[in-house]
Design a protein around this motif. Structure first.
Motif, PDB file in Angstrom:
ATOM      1  N   ALA A 444       0.830  -1.204   0.000  1.00 49.94           N
ATOM      2  CA  ALA A 444       0.000   0.000   0.000  1.00 49.94           C
ATOM      3  C   ALA A 444       0.868   1.259   0.000  1.00 49.94           C
ATOM      4  CB  ALA A 444      -0.935  -0.005   1.211  1.00 49.94           C
ATOM      5  N   GLN A 445       2.018   1.185   0.661  1.00 53.30           N
ATOM      6  CA  GLN A 445       2.922   2.325   0.731  1.00 53.30           C
ATOM      7  C   GLN A 445       3.793   2.453  -0.518  1.00 53.30           C
ATOM      8  OE1 GLN A 445       5.034   1.386   4.297  1.00 53.30           O
ATOM      9  NE2 GLN A 445       3.273   1.781   5.638  1.00 53.30           N
ATOM     10  N   HIS A 446       3.791   1.421  -1.361  1.00 57.25           N
ATOM     11  CA  HIS A 446       4.595   1.422  -2.588  1.00 57.25           C
ATOM     12  C   HIS A 446       3.708   1.053  -3.784  1.00 57.25           C
ATOM     13  CE1 HIS A 446       7.548   0.828   0.658  1.00 57.25           C
ATOM     14  NE2 HIS A 446       8.412   1.460  -0.130  1.00 57.25           N
ATOM     15  N   PRO A 447       2.850   1.973  -4.205  1.00 62.31           N
ATOM     16  CA  PRO A 447       1.982   1.655  -5.353  1.00 62.31           C
ATOM     17  C   PRO A 447       2.770   1.367  -6.625  1.00 62.31           C
ATOM     18  CG  PRO A 447       1.870   3.996  -4.782  1.00 62.31           C
ATOM     19  CD  PRO A 447       2.603   3.326  -3.681  1.00 62.31           C
ATOM     20  N   ASP A 448       3.962   1.927  -6.723  1.00 59.34           N
ATOM     21  CA  ASP A 448       4.855   1.642  -7.847  1.00 59.34           C
ATOM     22  C   ASP A 448       6.111   0.998  -7.283  1.00 59.34           C
ATOM     23  OD1 ASP A 448       6.446   1.486 -10.050  1.00 59.34           O
ATOM     24  OD2 ASP A 448       6.519   3.648 -10.449  1.00 59.34           O
ATOM     25  N   ILE A 449       6.309  -0.289  -7.592  1.00 60.47           N
ATOM     26  CA  ILE A 449       7.460  -1.003  -7.021  1.00 60.47           C
ATOM     27  C   ILE A 449       8.595  -1.135  -8.039  1.00 60.47           C
ATOM     28  CG2 ILE A 449       6.061  -2.288  -5.367  1.00 60.47           C
ATOM     29  CD1 ILE A 449       6.206  -4.697  -7.248  1.00 60.47           C
ATOM     30  N   GLY A 450       8.542  -0.338  -9.091  1.00 66.25           N
ATOM     31  CA  GLY A 450       9.557  -0.434 -10.138  1.00 66.25           C
ATOM     32  C   GLY A 450      10.969  -0.216  -9.642  1.00 66.25           C
ATOM     33  N   ASN A 451      11.140   0.624  -8.625  1.00 64.41           N
ATOM     34  CA  ASN A 451      12.489   0.922  -8.117  1.00 64.41           C
ATOM     35  C   ASN A 451      12.867   0.071  -6.901  1.00 64.41           C
ATOM     36  OD1 ASN A 451      12.997   2.957 -10.053  1.00 64.41           O
ATOM     37  ND2 ASN A 451      11.813   4.437  -8.840  1.00 64.41           N
ATOM     38  N   GLU A 452      11.994  -0.886  -6.543  1.00 68.77           N
ATOM     39  CA  GLU A 452      12.259  -1.710  -5.361  1.00 68.77           C
ATOM     40  C   GLU A 452      13.008  -2.988  -5.741  1.00 68.77           C
ATOM     41  OE1 GLU A 452      11.575  -0.440  -2.457  1.00 68.77           O
ATOM     42  OE2 GLU A 452      10.614   1.284  -3.441  1.00 68.77           O
ATOM     43  N   ALA A 500      15.313 -14.192 -11.258  1.00 64.78           N
ATOM     44  CA  ALA A 500      16.253 -13.063 -11.247  1.00 64.78           C
ATOM     45  C   ALA A 500      16.188 -12.253  -9.964  1.00 64.78           C
ATOM     46  CB  ALA A 500      15.967 -12.149 -12.443  1.00 64.78           C
ATOM     47  N   CYS A 501      15.322 -12.656  -9.018  1.00 62.01           N
ATOM     48  CA  CYS A 501      15.149 -11.875  -7.786  1.00 62.01           C
ATOM     49  C   CYS A 501      16.196 -12.261  -6.742  1.00 62.01           C
ATOM     50  CB  CYS A 501      13.739 -12.069  -7.227  1.00 62.01           C
ATOM     51  SG  CYS A 501      12.469 -11.199  -8.144  1.00 62.01           S
ATOM     52  N   ASP A 502      17.401 -11.737  -6.913  1.00 61.30           N
ATOM     53  CA  ASP A 502      18.453 -11.979  -5.938  1.00 61.30           C
ATOM     54  C   ASP A 502      18.913 -10.693  -5.262  1.00 61.30           C
ATOM     55  OD1 ASP A 502      19.720 -10.715  -8.015  1.00 61.30           O
ATOM     56  OD2 ASP A 502      21.042 -12.395  -8.522  1.00 61.30           O
ATOM     57  N   GLY A 503      18.149  -9.604  -5.462  1.00 64.03           N
ATOM     58  CA  GLY A 503      18.463  -8.333  -4.829  1.00 64.03           C
ATOM     59  C   GLY A 503      19.404  -7.450  -5.604  1.00 64.03           C
ATOM     60  N   ASP A 504      19.940  -7.930  -6.750  1.00 65.23           N
ATOM     61  CA  ASP A 504      20.895  -7.131  -7.529  1.00 65.23           C
ATOM     62  C   ASP A 504      20.204  -6.172  -8.496  1.00 65.23           C
ATOM     63  OD1 ASP A 504      23.046  -8.275  -6.284  1.00 65.23           O
ATOM     64  OD2 ASP A 504      23.330  -9.834  -7.811  1.00 65.23           O
ATOM     65  N   LEU A 505      19.042  -6.582  -9.009  1.00 65.96           N
ATOM     66  CA  LEU A 505      18.319  -5.759  -9.983  1.00 65.96           C
ATOM     67  C   LEU A 505      16.980  -5.335  -9.406  1.00 65.96           C
ATOM     68  CD1 LEU A 505      18.920  -7.855 -13.246  1.00 65.96           C
ATOM     69  CD2 LEU A 505      20.149  -5.798 -12.514  1.00 65.96           C
ATOM     70  N   SER A 506      16.539  -4.126  -9.768  1.00 64.31           N
ATOM     71  CA  SER A 506      15.235  -3.649  -9.316  1.00 64.31           C
ATOM     72  C   SER A 506      14.133  -4.336 -10.107  1.00 64.31           C
ATOM     73  CB  SER A 506      15.141  -2.130  -9.499  1.00 64.31           C
ATOM     74  OG  SER A 506      15.081  -1.807 -10.880  1.00 64.31           O
ATOM     75  N   VAL A 507      12.889  -4.205  -9.613  1.00 62.53           N
ATOM     76  CA  VAL A 507      11.740  -4.784 -10.309  1.00 62.53           C
ATOM     77  C   VAL A 507      11.665  -4.245 -11.727  1.00 62.53           C
ATOM     78  CG1 VAL A 507       9.216  -4.874 -10.374  1.00 62.53           C
ATOM     79  CG2 VAL A 507      10.431  -5.186  -8.194  1.00 62.53           C
ATOM     80  N   GLY A 508      11.842  -2.936 -11.890  1.00 59.54           N
ATOM     81  CA  GLY A 508      11.768  -2.317 -13.211  1.00 59.54           C
ATOM     82  C   GLY A 508      12.841  -2.825 -14.148  1.00 59.54           C
ATOM     83  N   GLN A 509      14.028  -3.031 -13.620  1.00 53.98           N
ATOM     84  CA  GLN A 509      15.121  -3.523 -14.456  1.00 53.98           C
ATOM     85  C   GLN A 509      14.854  -4.945 -14.932  1.00 53.98           C
ATOM     86  OE1 GLN A 509      18.225  -2.743 -11.561  1.00 53.98           O
ATOM     87  NE2 GLN A 509      19.111  -1.114 -12.845  1.00 53.98           N
ATOM     88  N   ILE A 510      14.326  -5.797 -14.048  1.00 53.76           N
ATOM     89  CA  ILE A 510      14.036  -7.180 -14.439  1.00 53.76           C
ATOM     90  C   ILE A 510      12.911  -7.227 -15.464  1.00 53.76           C
ATOM     91  CG2 ILE A 510      13.320  -9.463 -13.618  1.00 53.76           C
ATOM     92  CD1 ILE A 510      14.505  -8.763 -10.902  1.00 53.76           C
ATOM     93  N   VAL A 511      11.860  -6.437 -15.230  1.00 52.23           N
ATOM     94  CA  VAL A 511      10.745  -6.393 -16.187  1.00 52.23           C
ATOM     95  C   VAL A 511      11.239  -5.920 -17.552  1.00 52.23           C
ATOM     96  CG1 VAL A 511       8.553  -5.264 -16.756  1.00 52.23           C
ATOM     97  CG2 VAL A 511       8.973  -6.088 -14.423  1.00 52.23           C
ATOM     98  N   GLY A 512      12.102  -4.895 -17.557  1.00 47.64           N
ATOM     99  CA  GLY A 512      12.646  -4.386 -18.812  1.00 47.64           C
ATOM    100  C   GLY A 512      13.474  -5.419 -19.542  1.00 47.64           C
ATOM    101  N   ALA A 513      14.295  -6.171 -18.798  1.00 43.84           N
ATOM    102  CA  ALA A 513      15.131  -7.195 -19.416  1.00 43.84           C
ATOM    103  C   ALA A 513      14.288  -8.315 -20.017  1.00 43.84           C
ATOM    104  CB  ALA A 513      16.097  -7.762 -18.374  1.00 43.84           C
ATOM    105  N   LEU A 514      13.223  -8.699 -19.330  1.00 45.25           N
ATOM    106  CA  LEU A 514      12.347  -9.747 -19.840  1.00 45.25           C
ATOM    107  C   LEU A 514      11.586  -9.273 -21.071  1.00 45.25           C
ATOM    108  CD1 LEU A 514      10.951 -11.195 -16.492  1.00 45.25           C
ATOM    109  CD2 LEU A 514      12.382 -12.404 -18.146  1.00 45.25           C
ATOM    110  N   ALA A 515      11.201  -7.997 -21.086  1.00 44.79           N
ATOM    111  CA  ALA A 515      10.497  -7.447 -22.251  1.00 44.79           C
ATOM    112  C   ALA A 515      11.376  -7.524 -23.499  1.00 44.79           C
ATOM    113  CB  ALA A 515      10.091  -6.004 -21.975  1.00 44.79           C
ATOM    114  N   VAL A 516      12.661  -7.228 -23.339  1.00 42.86           N
ATOM    115  CA  VAL A 516      13.589  -7.306 -24.466  1.00 42.86           C
ATOM    116  C   VAL A 516      13.787  -8.765 -24.882  1.00 42.86           C
ATOM    117  CG1 VAL A 516      15.962  -6.910 -25.209  1.00 42.86           C
ATOM    118  CG2 VAL A 516      14.759  -5.168 -23.861  1.00 42.86           C
ATOM    119  N   LEU A 517      13.996  -9.640 -23.893  1.00 42.05           N
ATOM    120  CA  LEU A 517      14.259 -11.046 -24.168  1.00 42.05           C
ATOM    121  C   LEU A 517      13.083 -11.714 -24.884  1.00 42.05           C
ATOM    122  CD1 LEU A 517      16.166 -13.496 -23.752  1.00 42.05           C
ATOM    123  CD2 LEU A 517      14.993 -13.887 -21.567  1.00 42.05           C
ATOM    124  N   LEU A 518      11.871 -11.374 -24.446  1.00 44.91           N
ATOM    125  CA  LEU A 518      10.672 -12.010 -25.008  1.00 44.91           C
ATOM    126  C   LEU A 518      10.046 -11.187 -26.131  1.00 44.91           C
ATOM    127  CD1 LEU A 518       9.031 -13.178 -21.646  1.00 44.91           C
ATOM    128  CD2 LEU A 518      10.368 -14.556 -23.250  1.00 44.91           C
TER     129      LEU A 518
END
Length: 545
Positions: A444-452, A500-518
């Motif tokens: 609720a406190q993070h409506p956008d989790i792209g940078n988390e 890919a959730c090992d704490g090295d990449l943000s949610v936005g970065q992982i989503v972006g990488a998957l968008a390119v890959l797929l």
């Protein structure tokens, strides 16, 4: 105000010295959960937990050991000799036990028998090196101990429902707590370990007398003094009050409410009196109205940020579906009961048919002894459910929360969550429910989790299924090994995200990488994947780093 120390046909709690002597003797013979388990062995002890006394009776029939005498008396409800009981409990004589309402003369006047069930209860230390909590709980004898239909004001002991609620309650430090429908006091005992003051209510005067007896008997283990349950002491930690539902606490507020209410659905009869009802299970209302009433009204006694946790039954009513068929969504009724602004979480743990429900509760009170009366009562149940088009009866946890002031000021949308979990879960589940609420607050406190940044929870494993020779798996499952032990069916992209959730990449970065890959750079892909990721956080598969 009444102190409930001397109520007819209930144990007396106005003799502090005698109760102190009894507690010393019970501890001396190791009349504890572990002590009884060691005496009986695994098989007989587990059978006793199922209300099967024969294995323990066979094992102890020739034993004169003090602990065996106490177990035979109060757990197996067998007659024992006064001499054997005096030897087992040397600090308190048999006449004093009788005066307290704990034993009585058997049919053979040379023997004594239990007047109540008095059994050990407790829980392990919260921290390593801490001290276990050992208590004794008095209640009425069950039908498996003394055959016959239970009295209408029967005081229930330690049952599966009370244990389920105790294991599911969130144990956080609070100022004021309410135990609504306390019975013999099980929930109250737990609350005293993390609430500064507790109000315990019941509609049964006998139940409150049993509760007071149990408080006095266990006062040292519960950290209480005689002043803590003195009704004239405004600083007392415990307040016992007689009354129905929320009447005894009208105008008061609490940080935590727990309730194992008399939620059993029973056919109603015109002109019936409360004396015709089993007070420990029957709230006197038609259908599931008592649970509905509590769901609607409990938020009114909560402080901002406060929670109510209870058990309950709800009727599953068949409704016409859009295609003309009949359907029954179990969550339809409970979701309608909520007051505006109340956060709610319903977890259905079981659903049974009207016939199965009738059988359960007719057997519960030993009402099967008269075959014709049993058949008539069974038919009444079926007709009663049919009159409301009920196809099933659900049972489970209900968690209600009143938003904190800052949340209400922000006009946050109160979430109603309904889920069905019919398989075994980890117990105690209370810590996992607490963690789930914390994650919900975080979302609720993070409506956008792209940078988390997120991590996979330690208990989570992945399971893949594919046909021999297939290039890719047809099914990918994410499983929890702890808590509510959910299983989540994964899409290929969601499985890739979790890996890919090992704490090295943000949610936005992982989503972006998957968008390119797929080769999916459309907004719908990112939006859908982010929604699924939030659900995984909510359910505890992924955690904020």
């Amino acid at each position: 105000m009444t102190d409930f120390a001397t109520v007819p046909d209930a144990p007396r709690s106005d003799k502090d010295a005698l109760l102190e002597a009894l507690a010393r003797d019970l501890l001396a013979v190791d009349y504890t959960v572990d002590g009884v388990a060691a005496l009986l062995g695994e098989d007989a002890h587990q059978a006793l937990g199922r209300d099967q006394t024969v294995p323990a009776a066979l094992l102890l029939r020739t034993s004169a050991e003090p602990l065996a005498v106490v177990v035979r008396l109060w757990l197996l409800a067998q007659s024992v000799s006064p001499e054997a009981l005096t030897q087992a409990l040397p600090s308190i004589d048999v006449d004093s036990l009788a005066a307290l309402g704990l034993v009585e003369s058997a049919h053979d006047q040379a023997m004594v028998r239990a007047a109540v069930d008095l059994r050990p209860y407790g829980w392990p230390a919260a921290t390593e090196g801490g001290q276990d909590t050992n208590l004794w709980v008095a209640s009425d004898l069950g039908a498996h101990q003394r055959p016959g239909v239970l009295r209408k004001d029967h005081v229930l002991g330690i049952g599966q429902a009370s244990l389920t609620l105790a294991q599911g309650t969130i144990r956080r430090e609070v100022e004021r707590a309410l135990d609504l429908g306390t019975g013999c006091g099980i929930q109250l005992f737990h609350l005293l370990h993390h609430a500064k003051t507790v109000v315990a209510t019941d509609i049964s005067e006998r139940a409150l007398a049993f509760t007071r007896f149990n408080l006095v008997l266990n006062a040292p283990a519960l950290g209480l003094t005689s002043a803590d349950f003195d009704p004239d002491n405004k600083q007392a930690r415990v307040s016992l009050r007689l009354g129905s539902l929320l009447d005894p606490v009208a105008g008061e507020r609490f940080d935590l409410v727990v309730s194992n209410p008399p939620f059993v659905i029973t056919p109603r009869h015109g002109g019936e009196n409360s004396s015709d009802q089993f007070t420990y299970r029957d709230g006197g209302m038609a259908g599931d109205a008592i649970v509905e009433t509590l769901v609607r009204e409990l938020p009114t006694v909560l402080n901002p940020g406060g929670m109510a946790q209870m058990l309950g039954n709800w009727e599953v009513v068949a409704q016409e579906s859009s295609d003309g068929g009949a359907g029954a969504a179990w969550s339809a009724r409970p979701a309608q009961w909520l007051a505006p602004g109340t956060e709610a979480w319903f977890i259905q743990r079981e659903q049974i048919s009207p016939g199965g429900y009738a059988e359960t509760w007719l057997q519960d009170a030993s009402q099967g002894r008269d075959s014709q009366a049993y058949a008539d009562a069974y038919e009444e149940y079926l007709l009663d459910f049919a009159s409301r088009n009920v196809t099933g009866i659900g049972f489970g946890y209900i968690l209600l929360r009143r938003p904190a002031i800052e949340e209400a000021a922000a006009e946050s949308t109160a979430e109603t969550r309904c889920e069905e979990i019919l398989y075994p879960i980890e117990q105690p589940v209370g810590p996992h429910l607490a963690a789930a609420l914390d994650r919900q607050q975080w979302l609720a406190q993070h409506p956008d989790i792209g940078n988390e940044y997120l991590l996979v929870a330690e208990d989570v494993t992945e399971e893949r299924h594919q046909k021999p020779g297939a290039e890719h798996p047809g099914v990918i499952l994410l499983r929890q090994g702890a808590g509510l032990r959910r299983t989540n069916l994964m899409s290929t992209e969601l499985a890739g995200f979790v890996s890919a959730c090992d704490g090295d990449l943000s949610v936005g970065q992982i989503v972006g990488a998957l968008a390119v890959l797929l080769e999916r750079d459309d907004e719908e892909f990112a939006r859908g994947l982010s929604h699924d990721v939030r659900n995984l956080v909510r359910d505890g598969f992924l955690l904020p780093a």
